[in-house]
Structure formats: C-alpha cells, structure tokens
Design a protein around this motif. Structure first.
Motif, PDB file in Angstrom:
ATOM      1  N   GLY A   1      -7.624  50.716 -59.387  1.00 33.58           N
ATOM      2  CA  GLY A   1      -7.428  51.519 -58.188  1.00 33.58           C
ATOM      3  C   GLY A   1      -7.222  50.653 -56.975  1.00 33.58           C
ATOM      4  O   GLY A   1      -6.992  49.443 -57.084  1.00 33.58           O
ATOM      5  N   LEU A   2      -7.319  51.298 -55.815  1.00 34.58           N
ATOM      6  CA  LEU A   2      -7.153  50.621 -54.535  1.00 34.58           C
ATOM      7  C   LEU A   2      -8.528  50.394 -53.911  1.00 34.58           C
ATOM      8  O   LEU A   2      -9.345  51.314 -53.825  1.00 34.58           O
ATOM      9  N   VAL A   3      -8.791  49.169 -53.469  1.00 36.52           N
ATOM     10  CA  VAL A   3     -10.074  48.834 -52.873  1.00 36.52           C
ATOM     11  C   VAL A   3      -9.835  47.854 -51.729  1.00 36.52           C
ATOM     12  O   VAL A   3      -8.870  47.075 -51.759  1.00 36.52           O
ATOM     13  N   GLN A   4     -10.705  47.907 -50.735  1.00 35.74           N
ATOM     14  CA  GLN A   4     -10.593  46.952 -49.637  1.00 35.74           C
ATOM     15  C   GLN A   4     -11.160  45.601 -50.023  1.00 35.74           C
ATOM     16  O   GLN A   4     -12.038  45.510 -50.901  1.00 35.74           O
ATOM     17  N   ALA A   5     -10.680  44.574 -49.382  1.00 37.81           N
ATOM     18  CA  ALA A   5     -11.206  43.230 -49.611  1.00 37.81           C
ATOM     19  C   ALA A   5     -12.721  43.227 -49.392  1.00 37.81           C
ATOM     20  O   ALA A   5     -13.224  43.845 -48.452  1.00 37.81           O
ATOM     21  N   GLY A   6     -13.420  42.542 -50.288  1.00 36.23           N
ATOM     22  CA  GLY A   6     -14.870  42.502 -50.246  1.00 36.23           C
ATOM     23  C   GLY A   6     -15.529  43.569 -51.089  1.00 36.23           C
ATOM     24  O   GLY A   6     -16.738  43.523 -51.311  1.00 36.23           O
ATOM     25  N   GLY A   7     -14.742  44.530 -51.549  1.00 31.85           N
ATOM     26  CA  GLY A   7     -15.270  45.617 -52.355  1.00 31.85           C
ATOM     27  C   GLY A   7     -15.398  45.258 -53.820  1.00 31.85           C
ATOM     28  O   GLY A   7     -15.181  44.103 -54.227  1.00 31.85           O
ATOM     29  N   SER A   8     -15.754  46.279 -54.601  1.00 32.39           N
ATOM     30  CA  SER A   8     -16.004  46.091 -56.033  1.00 32.39           C
ATOM     31  C   SER A   8     -15.291  47.163 -56.850  1.00 32.39           C
ATOM     32  O   SER A   8     -15.045  48.268 -56.362  1.00 32.39           O
ATOM     33  N   LEU A   9     -14.980  46.804 -58.074  1.00 30.64           N
ATOM     34  CA  LEU A   9     -14.453  47.740 -59.064  1.00 30.64           C
ATOM     35  C   LEU A   9     -15.003  47.343 -60.417  1.00 30.64           C
ATOM     36  O   LEU A   9     -15.279  46.158 -60.655  1.00 30.64           O
ATOM     37  N   ARG A  10     -15.127  48.312 -61.305  1.00 27.55           N
ATOM     38  CA  ARG A  10     -15.472  48.017 -62.685  1.00 27.55           C
ATOM     39  C   ARG A  10     -14.385  48.575 -63.588  1.00 27.55           C
ATOM     40  O   ARG A  10     -14.125  49.780 -63.592  1.00 27.55           O
ATOM     41  N   LEU A  11     -13.782  47.688 -64.342  1.00 24.61           N
ATOM     42  CA  LEU A  11     -12.778  48.076 -65.326  1.00 24.61           C
ATOM     43  C   LEU A  11     -13.437  48.280 -66.684  1.00 24.61           C
ATOM     44  O   LEU A  11     -14.406  47.600 -67.023  1.00 24.61           O
TER      45      LEU A  11
END
Length: 127
Positions: free
Chosen positions: A10-20
């Motif tokens: 997805g789309l996330v701002q710099a410094g953020g997190s995602l889990r694939l």
C-alpha cells in the motif's frame, strides 16, 4: 510445487510501517526456505530478506538491516515481512519466493532458478 500469494502492500508515509504477508498453498510449505525480494522501477530485482524452513535463521540485505524483520508461521503456511522506518527508496514491488536450498544462499541464486515466486505486492513510500 508451492504457490505463493502476497498481500499487505500500500501507500505509506516515510517513517511509517507496513507488514507484508505471503500465503503459500500446499502441504510442503515447511520444507521451503523463504525469501522476500523487491524491484523498483527501472532497477533489477533486489534481495531483501530470507528465512530458513524452521524460522531459526534469518538473513537481510544491507539496505534493510535493522528496519525490516522476516518471520514465518508454518501452521498458517505464511511468511511475513515487517517493514519499519520506511523510506521513499523502499518503494518497489515486493515479491516472496520459495526454495529448498538454504536461506543463506537465496540472495545469491539467480532469480529464475528459485523454485517459486508470488505475483508481487506494491509498496509506495511517500516523502
């Protein structure tokens, strides 16, 4: 042969997190070492992380060490990539791969020689 389906991009701002997540079909998931790779526009596919069949050993590309964590749940036939402190340069299509050779070698095996690939999930990091 195992079949792989990625999700969680997805789309996330710099410094953020995602889990694939990468869900595998078949009963032999636990016999495969698993890896994550990524490919940014105009660039070659890059090794991100790999994990042994047991989950006991993990390996990371230099650009993600300390920020990304690979894990797996063999009971759920799933491998994960937790991505923290994301940067715009992490923007890419992320692919999971499976292979019966050691995870330590996964970053050095030619991409077309790995046993199975997923279709990819897009990660976009905005600045």
């Amino acid at each position: 042969q195992v079949q792989l389906v990625e999700s969680g991009g997805g789309l996330v701002q710099a410094g953020g997190s995602l889990r694939l997540s990468c869900a595998a079909s078949g009963r032999t998931f636990s016999s495969y070492d698993m890896g994550w790779f990524r490919q940014a526009p105009g660039k070659e596919r890059e090794f991100v992380a790999a994990i042994s069949w047991s989950g006991g050993s993990t390996y990371y590309g230099d650009s993600v060490k300390g920020r990304f964590t690979i894990s797996r749940d063999n009971a759920k036939n799933t491998v994960y990539l937790q991505m923290n402190s994301l940067k715009p340069e992490d923007t890419a299509v992320y692919y999971c791969a499976a292979d019966k050779r050691p995870a330590q070698a996964m970053g050095h095996i030619p991409n077309n020689a790995l046993d199975a690939w997923g279709q990819g999930t897009v990660v976009t990091v905005s600045s």
